[in-house]
Design a protein around this motif. Structure first.
Motif, PDB file in Angstrom:
ATOM      1  N   GLN A 134       0.827  -1.203   0.000  1.00 26.45           N
ATOM      2  CA  GLN A 134       0.000   0.000   0.000  1.00 26.45           C
ATOM      3  C   GLN A 134       0.864   1.256   0.000  1.00 26.45           C
ATOM      4  O   GLN A 134       0.527   2.253  -0.646  1.00 26.45           O
ATOM      5  CB  GLN A 134      -0.926  -0.010   1.210  1.00 26.45           C
ATOM      6  CG  GLN A 134      -2.009  -1.084   1.143  1.00 26.45           C
ATOM      7  CD  GLN A 134      -2.730  -1.273   2.471  1.00 26.45           C
ATOM      8  OE1 GLN A 134      -2.416  -0.620   3.463  1.00 26.45           O
ATOM      9  NE2 GLN A 134      -3.691  -2.166   2.489  1.00 26.45           N
ATOM     10  N   GLY A 135       1.983   1.204   0.728  1.00 22.12           N
ATOM     11  CA  GLY A 135       2.894   2.344   0.745  1.00 22.12           C
ATOM     12  C   GLY A 135       3.474   2.621  -0.627  1.00 22.12           C
ATOM     13  O   GLY A 135       3.612   3.781  -1.041  1.00 22.12           O
ATOM     14  N   CYS A 140       3.520   6.034  -5.572  1.00 27.15           N
ATOM     15  CA  CYS A 140       3.363   6.262  -7.012  1.00 27.15           C
ATOM     16  C   CYS A 140       2.248   7.248  -7.307  1.00 27.15           C
ATOM     17  O   CYS A 140       2.357   8.095  -8.200  1.00 27.15           O
ATOM     18  CB  CYS A 140       3.105   4.943  -7.728  1.00 27.15           C
ATOM     19  SG  CYS A 140       4.499   3.788  -7.654  1.00 27.15           S
ATOM     20  N   THR A 141       1.148   7.166  -6.542  1.00 27.77           N
ATOM     21  CA  THR A 141       0.011   8.060  -6.762  1.00 27.77           C
ATOM     22  C   THR A 141       0.387   9.500  -6.467  1.00 27.77           C
ATOM     23  O   THR A 141       0.081  10.419  -7.245  1.00 27.77           O
ATOM     24  CB  THR A 141      -1.174   7.640  -5.885  1.00 27.77           C
ATOM     25  OG1 THR A 141      -1.556   6.292  -6.202  1.00 27.77           O
ATOM     26  CG2 THR A 141      -2.364   8.557  -6.109  1.00 27.77           C
ATOM     27  N   LEU A 160       5.601   7.233 -13.907  1.00 24.55           N
ATOM     28  CA  LEU A 160       5.812   7.304 -12.456  1.00 24.55           C
ATOM     29  C   LEU A 160       4.932   6.307 -11.710  1.00 24.55           C
ATOM     30  O   LEU A 160       5.332   5.783 -10.664  1.00 24.55           O
ATOM     31  CB  LEU A 160       5.544   8.722 -11.959  1.00 24.55           C
ATOM     32  CG  LEU A 160       6.601   9.756 -12.353  1.00 24.55           C
ATOM     33  CD1 LEU A 160       6.111  11.166 -12.065  1.00 24.55           C
ATOM     34  CD2 LEU A 160       7.915   9.488 -11.620  1.00 24.55           C
ATOM     35  N   ARG A 161       3.751   6.034 -12.239  1.00 27.54           N
ATOM     36  CA  ARG A 161       2.871   5.063 -11.583  1.00 27.54           C
ATOM     37  C   ARG A 161       3.392   3.633 -11.729  1.00 27.54           C
ATOM     38  O   ARG A 161       2.897   2.717 -11.071  1.00 27.54           O
ATOM     39  CB  ARG A 161       1.449   5.179 -12.142  1.00 27.54           C
ATOM     40  CG  ARG A 161       0.736   6.446 -11.706  1.00 27.54           C
ATOM     41  CD  ARG A 161      -0.745   6.410 -12.048  1.00 27.54           C
ATOM     42  NE  ARG A 161      -0.996   6.495 -13.475  1.00 27.54           N
ATOM     43  CZ  ARG A 161      -1.100   7.629 -14.155  1.00 27.54           C
ATOM     44  NH1 ARG A 161      -0.953   8.787 -13.526  1.00 27.54           N
ATOM     45  NH2 ARG A 161      -1.350   7.621 -15.449  1.00 27.54           N
ATOM     46  N   ASP A 168       9.534  -9.212 -13.796  1.00 25.37           N
ATOM     47  CA  ASP A 168       8.887 -10.503 -13.564  1.00 25.37           C
ATOM     48  C   ASP A 168       7.454 -10.382 -13.060  1.00 25.37           C
ATOM     49  O   ASP A 168       6.812 -11.372 -12.733  1.00 25.37           O
ATOM     50  CB  ASP A 168       9.718 -11.362 -12.606  1.00 25.37           C
ATOM     51  CG  ASP A 168       9.931 -10.706 -11.247  1.00 25.37           C
ATOM     52  OD1 ASP A 168       9.251  -9.701 -10.944  1.00 25.37           O
ATOM     53  OD2 ASP A 168      10.790 -11.191 -10.475  1.00 25.37           O
ATOM     54  N   GLY A 169       6.931  -9.157 -12.973  1.00 27.11           N
ATOM     55  CA  GLY A 169       5.538  -8.952 -12.588  1.00 27.11           C
ATOM     56  C   GLY A 169       5.265  -9.058 -11.109  1.00 27.11           C
ATOM     57  O   GLY A 169       4.096  -9.057 -10.689  1.00 27.11           O
ATOM     58  N   ARG A 170       6.303  -9.110 -10.272  1.00 27.72           N
ATOM     59  CA  ARG A 170       6.109  -9.296  -8.835  1.00 27.72           C
ATOM     60  C   ARG A 170       6.193  -7.987  -8.066  1.00 27.72           C
ATOM     61  O   ARG A 170       6.350  -7.982  -6.854  1.00 27.72           O
ATOM     62  CB  ARG A 170       7.153 -10.285  -8.309  1.00 27.72           C
ATOM     63  CG  ARG A 170       7.060 -11.653  -8.974  1.00 27.72           C
ATOM     64  CD  ARG A 170       8.190 -12.566  -8.539  1.00 27.72           C
ATOM     65  NE  ARG A 170       8.071 -12.971  -7.153  1.00 27.72           N
ATOM     66  CZ  ARG A 170       8.987 -13.685  -6.504  1.00 27.72           C
ATOM     67  NH1 ARG A 170      10.097 -14.052  -7.127  1.00 27.72           N
ATOM     68  NH2 ARG A 170       8.803 -14.019  -5.242  1.00 27.72           N
ATOM     69  N   GLY A 171       6.053  -6.888  -8.786  1.00 20.08           N
ATOM     70  CA  GLY A 171       6.099  -5.593  -8.128  1.00 20.08           C
ATOM     71  C   GLY A 171       4.712  -5.012  -7.924  1.00 20.08           C
ATOM     72  O   GLY A 171       3.732  -5.733  -7.748  1.00 20.08           O
ATOM     73  N   VAL A 172       4.631  -3.677  -7.941  1.00 17.19           N
ATOM     74  CA  VAL A 172       3.381  -2.953  -7.733  1.00 17.19           C
ATOM     75  C   VAL A 172       3.184  -1.998  -8.906  1.00 17.19           C
ATOM     76  O   VAL A 172       4.112  -1.243  -9.234  1.00 17.19           O
ATOM     77  CB  VAL A 172       3.428  -2.162  -6.406  1.00 17.19           C
ATOM     78  CG1 VAL A 172       2.181  -1.317  -6.238  1.00 17.19           C
ATOM     79  CG2 VAL A 172       3.603  -3.118  -5.224  1.00 17.19           C
TER      80      VAL A 172
END
Length: 511
Positions: A134-135, A140-141, A160-161, A168-172
């Protein structure tokens, strides 16, 4: 030509390059880390034939990508202790998977008592680290919102978002990876890390981390380009920031206000402090007859006077008791940092010289230079008085906010002892109206109660604290917060605070 439309003598790229030095402080890195990272990414972009317009966007994304870490500093400190040390250490670890989770667990509640460390670690295990995720989303927001306020293109905001994505798709955001990530972001992912590794381990260390994270955190094609050109990419000649049209006076004010709002997010109790100081100092400077140029410079210095606090850990700023000698020295250094990061270009240097006097005192007891008497310019005397008065009206971790009557008394005591200049301080008190209250309205359709709740959460109050302070149930407080988020379009405390700042709701006299 109207004054607002005149050339301010500074380019947006120059302003953001200077502000990036404060980001370096917040990351626990030597100054110009962000600039060096951009240069690495820029040289790679050139070798990968990135179009010119994307390379311009790369610069702005590089300058702003880490700015959002300011907004979540209170939350990071609550979970991991010293937020600056936490970010500095994070460069040594790939933050996905077991290694990353172990990194977060080892630092859970650091600096706090054992019961606190256990509670944070237990919560992290039970939620799978959702607070960390969430952080990152909030980061990014809020950073994207800053880019919008600065008038940058949609491509910059969109990039930036994606800052916390991974190949590898394991981020946010979860599941976003591979070629869906903008190439400028993939370049920055690599450059940000290898800049640190190059400083600590040379070219070999930079190559090792790039190859170790190839196909996981880093894009394979970016890593391959880096490996092929590492020597020249890491040691190339200085690269000048791209030029955009110079800022007008009005655009510069808008940009400085945006940066001031983000600076104040570093500590919940300081929300609105820089704007408040700026407006008060400008009114006082105008009332005592300073030239128009000095009035403008004093206001702008007020917006900038706290940017050096990026070099001070949130755990120090939110310390409920007396500071140790070491921690107090870090606070005193914040004025030096303010002057240092604003040392160039020339248009900022004058503002930096004024901003750095915000904590000086006429009797020589202030910091960081310990100036006294005639060595303190009138602009600095006004700024110091405005900063002192405004801070007294705001709550701090070690004390409640003073009443206006108490603050006026304290300022006049400082005049009598010779700490504050009498003319400057009395002008500040007159500009403040000696306690005249300003009516709070409700933008975006907020009810009077919702305005109260918004002010409290902007100051850092949690749902239970809002309920206790307003004498309502926790459920009712939660409903108010949900409605505030819906009406204002906010998605987190940080974005709600920015809404409150933009609409003038954070005057401490309204609390």
């Amino acid at each position: 030509m109207e004054l607002a439309d005149r050339d301010a003598g500074i380019d947006l790229a120059e302003l953001l390059a200077a502000f990036s030095l404060t980001t370096d402080l917040g990351l626990g890195q030597p100054m110009e880390h962000v600039l060096r990272s951009w240069r690495i990414a820029e040289r790679l972009a050139e070798r990968m034939d990135l179009p010119e317009d994307q390379r311009r966007s790369l610069f702005y994304v590089s300058m702003l990508a880490w700015v959002g870490c300011v907004a979540d500093s209170p939350e990071v400190a609550a979970s991991f202790g010293d937020d600056i040390a936490f970010r500095a250490d994070s460069y040594d670890v790939d933050l996905a998977g077991a290694a990353g989770f172990g990194f977060f667990l080892r630092r859970a509640g650091r600096g706090g008592p054992m019961w606190h460390r256990l509670r944070v670690a237990t919560t992290m295990l039970a939620t799978g680290g959702q607070r960390v995720v969430q952080g990152m989303q909030s980061h990014c927001t809020t950073t994207s919102a800053l880019a919008e306020r600065l008038g940058l293109g949609q491509d910059v905001g969109a990039a930036l978002r994606q800052f916390f994505t991974r190949w590898d798709g394991r981020g946010v955001p979860a599941g976003v990876g591979g070629a869906d990530i903008a190439l400028i972001v993939r370049l920055l992912h690599l450059a940000d890390v290898v800049e640190v590794r190059h400083r600590t381990g040379g070219v070999r260390g930079a190559l090792e981390v790039a190859q170790q994270r190839r196909g996981t955190q880093f894009s394979p094609d970016v890593v391959d380009a880096f490996v092929a050109h590492a020597a020249e990419v890491l040691s190339g000649a200085e690269t000048e920031p791209p030029r955009r049209r110079p800022l007008t006076e009005s655009e510069l004010d808008t940009a400085l206000e945006a940066l001031a709002d983000f600076t104040d997010l570093r500590c919940a109790s300081r929300a609105g402090h820089s704007r408040g100081v700026a407006e008060l100092a400008a009114a006082a400077a105008r009332s005592i007859g300073l030239p128009v140029g000095d009035v403008i410079a004093t206001r702008r210095a007020g917006l900038l006077h706290d940017i050096g606090l990026h070099g001070v850990a949130t755990t120090i700023l939110d310390q409920p008791g007396p500071l140790s000698a070491t921690d107090w020295e870090r606070v005193r250094l914040s004025s030096y940092y303010t002057e240092r990061v604003l040392a160039r270009p020339a248009a900022l240097a004058r503002l930096g010289a004024i901003a750095a006097t915000a904590h000086e005192r006429m009797d020589g007891t202030g910091y960081h230079r310990g100036l006294s008497g005639a060595a303190v310019p009138m602009t600095g005397r006004v700024l110091a008085a405005a900063c002192a008065y405004r801070a007294m009206l705001e709550p701090r971790a070690h004390r409640e906010a003073l009443t206006d009557k108490q603050a006026v008394g304290a300022i006049r005591d400082a005049i009598r002892t010779g700490a504050l200049d009498g003319d400057a301080a009395e002008a500040v008190l007159a500009a403040a109206g000696n306690g005249t209250r300003r009516r709070v309205t409700g933008p975006a359709g907020l009810t009077p109660r919702e305005v109260e709740v918004l002010i409290l959460i902007s100051r850092g109050a949690q749902t239970g604290e809002v309920a206790a302070q307003l004498g309502i149930s926790r459920k009712t407080a939660g409903t108010h917060i949900e409605r505030i988020y819906t009406k204002t379009g906010a998605s987190s405390r940080s974005t709600a605070t920015l809404f409150a700042l933009r609409n003038g709701l954070l005057d401490p006299l309204d609390l």
